[in-house]
Design a protein around this motif. Structure first.
Motif, PDB file in Angstrom:
ATOM      1  N   GLY A  25       0.781  -1.123  -0.127  1.00 55.12           N
ATOM      2  CA  GLY A  25       0.078  -0.703   0.512  1.00 55.12           C
ATOM      3  C   GLY A  25       0.766   1.079  -0.211  1.00 55.12           C
ATOM      4  O   GLY A  25       0.189   2.609   0.288  1.00 55.12           O
ATOM      5  N   GLU A  26       1.873   0.728  -0.315  1.00 60.16           N
ATOM      6  CA  GLU A  26       2.927   1.928  -0.592  1.00 60.16           C
ATOM      7  C   GLU A  26       3.742   2.188  -1.658  1.00 60.16           C
ATOM      8  O   GLU A  26       4.464   1.165  -2.107  1.00 60.16           O
ATOM      9  CB  GLU A  26       3.706   2.035   0.829  1.00 60.16           C
ATOM     10  N   ASN A  27       4.988   3.134  -1.490  1.00 57.70           N
ATOM     11  CA  ASN A  27       5.463   2.482  -3.043  1.00 57.70           C
ATOM     12  C   ASN A  27       7.356   2.017  -1.979  1.00 57.70           C
ATOM     13  O   ASN A  27       7.271   2.334  -1.206  1.00 57.70           O
ATOM     14  CB  ASN A  27       5.822   4.648  -3.507  1.00 57.70           C
ATOM     15  N   ASN A  70      21.719   0.204  -0.371  1.00 57.27           N
ATOM     16  CA  ASN A  70      22.945   0.672   0.640  1.00 57.27           C
ATOM     17  C   ASN A  70      23.471   1.811  -0.489  1.00 57.27           C
ATOM     18  O   ASN A  70      24.219   1.819  -0.315  1.00 57.27           O
ATOM     19  CB  ASN A  70      23.586  -0.038   1.168  1.00 57.27           C
ATOM     20  N   ASN A  71      21.694   2.329  -1.027  1.00 59.35           N
ATOM     21  CA  ASN A  71      21.893   3.564  -1.532  1.00 59.35           C
ATOM     22  C   ASN A  71      23.025   2.974  -3.510  1.00 59.35           C
ATOM     23  O   ASN A  71      23.225   3.970  -4.152  1.00 59.35           O
ATOM     24  CB  ASN A  71      23.175   4.612  -1.150  1.00 59.35           C
ATOM     25  N   THR A  72      22.375   2.210  -3.589  1.00 58.26           N
ATOM     26  CA  THR A  72      23.494   1.516  -4.930  1.00 58.26           C
ATOM     27  C   THR A  72      22.578   0.906  -5.839  1.00 58.26           C
ATOM     28  O   THR A  72      22.043   0.932  -7.338  1.00 58.26           O
ATOM     29  CB  THR A  72      23.918   0.069  -4.391  1.00 58.26           C
ATOM     30  N   VAL A  73      20.521   1.415  -5.453  1.00 53.09           N
ATOM     31  CA  VAL A  73      19.886   0.963  -6.596  1.00 53.09           C
ATOM     32  C   VAL A  73      18.930   2.192  -6.643  1.00 53.09           C
ATOM     33  O   VAL A  73      18.215   2.746  -4.914  1.00 53.09           O
ATOM     34  CB  VAL A  73      18.682  -0.148  -6.706  1.00 53.09           C
ATOM     35  N   GLY A  74      18.051   2.829  -7.530  1.00 54.44           N
ATOM     36  CA  GLY A  74      16.766   3.892  -7.322  1.00 54.44           C
ATOM     37  C   GLY A  74      17.753   5.640  -6.920  1.00 54.44           C
ATOM     38  O   GLY A  74      19.149   5.662  -6.672  1.00 54.44           O
ATOM     39  N   ILE A  75      16.640   6.219  -6.713  1.00 57.25           N
ATOM     40  CA  ILE A  75      17.573   7.916  -6.324  1.00 57.25           C
ATOM     41  C   ILE A  75      15.842   8.260  -6.273  1.00 57.25           C
ATOM     42  O   ILE A  75      14.469   8.100  -6.022  1.00 57.25           O
ATOM     43  CB  ILE A  75      17.495   8.245  -8.244  1.00 57.25           C
ATOM     44  N   ASN A  76      16.008   9.037  -4.576  1.00 55.29           N
ATOM     45  CA  ASN A  76      14.975  10.280  -4.158  1.00 55.29           C
ATOM     46  C   ASN A  76      14.894  10.844  -5.038  1.00 55.29           C
ATOM     47  O   ASN A  76      15.482  11.723  -5.946  1.00 55.29           O
ATOM     48  CB  ASN A  76      15.611  10.399  -3.134  1.00 55.29           C
ATOM     49  N   TYR A 129       7.486   9.779  -1.090  1.00 53.98           N
ATOM     50  CA  TYR A 129       7.436   9.152  -1.909  1.00 53.98           C
ATOM     51  C   TYR A 129       7.905   7.817  -2.241  1.00 53.98           C
ATOM     52  O   TYR A 129       7.253   6.965  -3.446  1.00 53.98           O
ATOM     53  CB  TYR A 129       8.346  10.519  -3.445  1.00 53.98           C
ATOM     54  N   GLY A 130       8.772   7.535  -1.461  1.00 53.31           N
ATOM     55  CA  GLY A 130       9.381   6.382  -1.760  1.00 53.31           C
ATOM     56  C   GLY A 130      10.305   6.155  -2.674  1.00 53.31           C
ATOM     57  O   GLY A 130      10.619   7.694  -2.950  1.00 53.31           O
ATOM     58  N   ARG A 131      11.055   5.645  -3.896  1.00 52.22           N
ATOM     59  CA  ARG A 131      12.138   5.515  -4.240  1.00 52.22           C
ATOM     60  C   ARG A 131      11.879   5.764  -5.962  1.00 52.22           C
ATOM     61  O   ARG A 131      10.724   4.305  -6.147  1.00 52.22           O
ATOM     62  CB  ARG A 131      13.006   4.038  -4.131  1.00 52.22           C
ATOM     63  N   LEU A 132      12.679   5.836  -6.680  1.00 52.27           N
ATOM     64  CA  LEU A 132      12.344   5.638  -7.765  1.00 52.27           C
ATOM     65  C   LEU A 132      13.162   5.265  -8.718  1.00 52.27           C
ATOM     66  O   LEU A 132      14.624   4.802  -8.670  1.00 52.27           O
ATOM     67  CB  LEU A 132      12.397   7.481  -8.929  1.00 52.27           C
ATOM     68  N   TYR A 133      12.491   4.090  -9.729  1.00 58.75           N
ATOM     69  CA  TYR A 133      13.897   2.976  -9.778  1.00 58.75           C
ATOM     70  C   TYR A 133      13.830   3.022 -12.147  1.00 58.75           C
ATOM     71  O   TYR A 133      12.606   3.470 -12.006  1.00 58.75           O
ATOM     72  CB  TYR A 133      13.827   1.750  -9.980  1.00 58.75           C
ATOM     73  N   SER A 134      14.909   2.481 -12.304  1.00 61.50           N
ATOM     74  CA  SER A 134      14.932   3.086 -13.595  1.00 61.50           C
ATOM     75  C   SER A 134      14.362   1.514 -14.463  1.00 61.50           C
ATOM     76  O   SER A 134      14.161   0.203 -12.165  1.00 61.50           O
ATOM     77  CB  SER A 134      15.990   3.270 -13.582  1.00 61.50           C
ATOM     78  N   PHE A 135      14.007   1.302 -15.535  1.00 60.00           N
ATOM     79  CA  PHE A 135      13.357  -0.140 -15.988  1.00 60.00           C
ATOM     80  C   PHE A 135      14.370  -1.395 -15.673  1.00 60.00           C
ATOM     81  O   PHE A 135      14.172  -2.424 -15.311  1.00 60.00           O
ATOM     82  CB  PHE A 135      13.866  -0.461 -17.305  1.00 60.00           C
ATOM     83  N   ASN A 136      15.910  -1.186 -15.966  1.00 59.33           N
ATOM     84  CA  ASN A 136      16.824  -1.875 -15.880  1.00 59.33           C
ATOM     85  C   ASN A 136      16.030  -2.769 -14.452  1.00 59.33           C
ATOM     86  O   ASN A 136      17.123  -3.406 -14.269  1.00 59.33           O
ATOM     87  CB  ASN A 136      18.361  -1.758 -15.837  1.00 59.33           C
ATOM     88  N   PRO A 167       1.423  11.217  -5.919  1.00 60.24           N
ATOM     89  CA  PRO A 167       2.173  11.689  -6.797  1.00 60.24           C
ATOM     90  C   PRO A 167       3.223  11.895  -7.002  1.00 60.24           C
ATOM     91  O   PRO A 167       3.867  12.651  -7.119  1.00 60.24           O
ATOM     92  CB  PRO A 167       1.475  12.874  -7.447  1.00 60.24           C
ATOM     93  N   SER A 168       4.235  10.967  -7.551  1.00 57.84           N
ATOM     94  CA  SER A 168       5.426  10.638  -7.136  1.00 57.84           C
ATOM     95  C   SER A 168       6.580  10.814  -8.329  1.00 57.84           C
ATOM     96  O   SER A 168       7.984  11.293  -8.284  1.00 57.84           O
ATOM     97  CB  SER A 168       5.976   9.044  -6.255  1.00 57.84           C
ATOM     98  N   GLY A 169       5.738  11.631  -9.420  1.00 56.78           N
ATOM     99  CA  GLY A 169       6.287  11.574 -10.085  1.00 56.78           C
ATOM    100  C   GLY A 169       6.957  11.337 -11.356  1.00 56.78           C
ATOM    101  O   GLY A 169       7.457   9.767 -11.112  1.00 56.78           O
ATOM    102  N   TYR A 170       8.762  11.662 -12.090  1.00 53.37           N
ATOM    103  CA  TYR A 170       9.620  10.476 -12.363  1.00 53.37           C
ATOM    104  C   TYR A 170      11.477  11.349 -12.458  1.00 53.37           C
ATOM    105  O   TYR A 170      10.733  12.606 -12.661  1.00 53.37           O
ATOM    106  CB  TYR A 170       9.059  10.201 -13.620  1.00 53.37           C
TER     107      TYR A 170
END
Length: 417
Positions: free
Chosen positions: A262-264, A270-276, A287-294, A358-361
């Motif tokens: 129920g949340e993003n 350890n800060n190796t995947v995704g971005i704030n 917003y949680g974390r934003l991730y690339s498709f890879n 609305p976590s955008g991109y």
């Protein structure tokens, strides 16, 4: 009168005597055998030489109560191979061994009067042979977790415990190998204790480990590879779920039989995947974390017991919501209790509990549509480098779907396996 007295005595005898309880059968299980020689953790320099590489050693032990026969079991610790067990009615037996080789041995005592057998302690020794000075450590005994033990998933951590020994008593360090491969990689080098605390473990995973003992002369010996299994994690939909990898807790929600976060997702490894979004820790909390498709398809970002949904899974959810709620099916997913959505946040009622925000991109160095749009990756590829995603807009009551290059960073919602 005399006959009455006799009758009374007989009646008293009949009712006054108690029956004796039957004697339980004797237990003929053999007692535990006490070993004598070769001595524990010592070098054996005695015996009769029969070649440059072989000699004979006389194994001796004390007789055990109720034992009629003894089985001697010897293991070559250098090769890990057991010799053919030897049986005798005596308390000693002569065996031909390879010189300069570590061995272990034990005795199993048996009796023809019992179906039970008894195993002695296991002793290690080094069959040195004449003139041998430096001995390698004995292979390490891996104590805990036990071979093929099942560890509760909720534990989240494991402590490895082992025992090392050496004829020369000069073990200095251990190299610990640990991982999910049956040939585990080096985890900790030159560890100077026989215990290693707080190794992270994941549910539904088999782990392998071994320990290499090293002495002051540079001699080494490998233990056998042991393994243990971490059990499945219990997920009760509608109750909070805690990711064992980082301790973050998420609400969960059941929608048409599917269990969703129920949340993003907030996993960072350890800060190796995704971005704030906006590189902001404060916004990350909402917003949680934003991730690339890879990262979605290659970085195992989903918590144990969960996965990133496929296009079909999200499409089925969308169709179900449309059939049940009509044109406002997108509004049933949007949060209506926070101030994160910019107006008008059309149709938002969050009756599903999905709580979309609305976590955008993020794309090509730019953060955009935070407060206005919710984008969510699926795990379904589209083209050579991109994937499919669903989205919700503040000015729409529907659900949109599109194909995007893998360079976009979107939010992730996971569904239970």
């Amino acid at each position: 009168m005399k006959r009455g007295v006799i009758l009374l005595v007989l009646l008293l005898g009949m009712f006054g005597c108690k029956k004796n309880k039957p004697t339980p059968p004797r237990d003929y299980t053999p007692a535990k055998t006490a070993l004598i020689f070769p001595a524990k953790d010592e070098a054996c320099n005695t015996g009769t030489t029969i070649s440059d590489t072989k000699n004979t050693v006389i194994f001796r032990w004390n007789g055990a109560e109720n034992a009629e026969r003894y089985e001697l079991v010897i293991k070559n610790l250098a090769t890990g191979i057991y010799m053919v067990p030897l049986t005798t009615f005596n308390t000693q037996i002569e065996v031909t061994l390879t010189k300069n080789t570590p061995y272990s041995w034990y005795i199993t005592a048996t009796s023809s009067r019992s179906n039970n057998s008894t195993k002695s302690d296991v002793w290690k020794f080094y069959n040195s042979g004449p003139g041998f000075v430096s001995h390698a450590p004995f292979p390490t005994d891996l104590l805990a977790p036990a071979l093929k033990e099942i560890i509760p998933a909720a534990q989240g951590k494991i402590t490895l415990n082992w025992s090392g020994s050496d004829v020369d008593n000069d073990i200095v360090t251990y190299d610990v190998y640990f991982g999910t491969s049956n040939s585990p990689p080096l985890y900790k080098k030159d560890h100077n204790e026989s215990i290693l605390y707080n190794l992270s473990i994941l549910p539904s995973t088999t782990y392998y480990w071994k320990v290499v003992a090293k002495d002051s002369k540079g001699n080494t010996s490998d233990s056998e590879v042991s393994q243990f299994l971490v059990g499945d994690i219990q997920i009760i939909c509608g109750q909070p779920y805690t990711d064992p990898r980082d301790g973050i807790t998420y609400n969960t929600v059941n929608i048409n039989g599917g269990c969703w976060l129920g949340e993003n997702l907030k996993y960072t490894n350890n800060n190796t995947v995704g971005i704030n979004y906006g590189n902001s820790t404060a916004i990350y909390n909402d917003y949680g974390r934003l991730y690339s498709f890879n990262e979605v398809i290659n970085s195992n970002i989903a918590p144990p017991g969960w996965h990133v949904p496929t296009y079909s899974e999200v499409d089925n959810l969308s169709q179900y919501l449309f059939q049940r709620y009509g044109s406002n099916y997108g509004g049933t997913l949007k949060s209506n209790t926070s101030n994160l959505w910019a107006p008008p946040n059309s149709g938002a009622n969050n009756v599903t509990g999905f709580n979309a925000i609305p976590s955008g991109y993020y794309f090509n160095g730019i953060f955009d549509y935070g407060g206005y749009r919710f984008y969510m990756w699926t795990s379904t590829s589209q083209g050579l480098e991109g994937g499919q995603a669903f989205s919700l807009y503040t000015n729409s009551t529907g659900i949109s779907v599109g194909s995007y290059t893998g360079a976009f960073y979107f939010a992730v919602r996971c569904v239970k396996n």
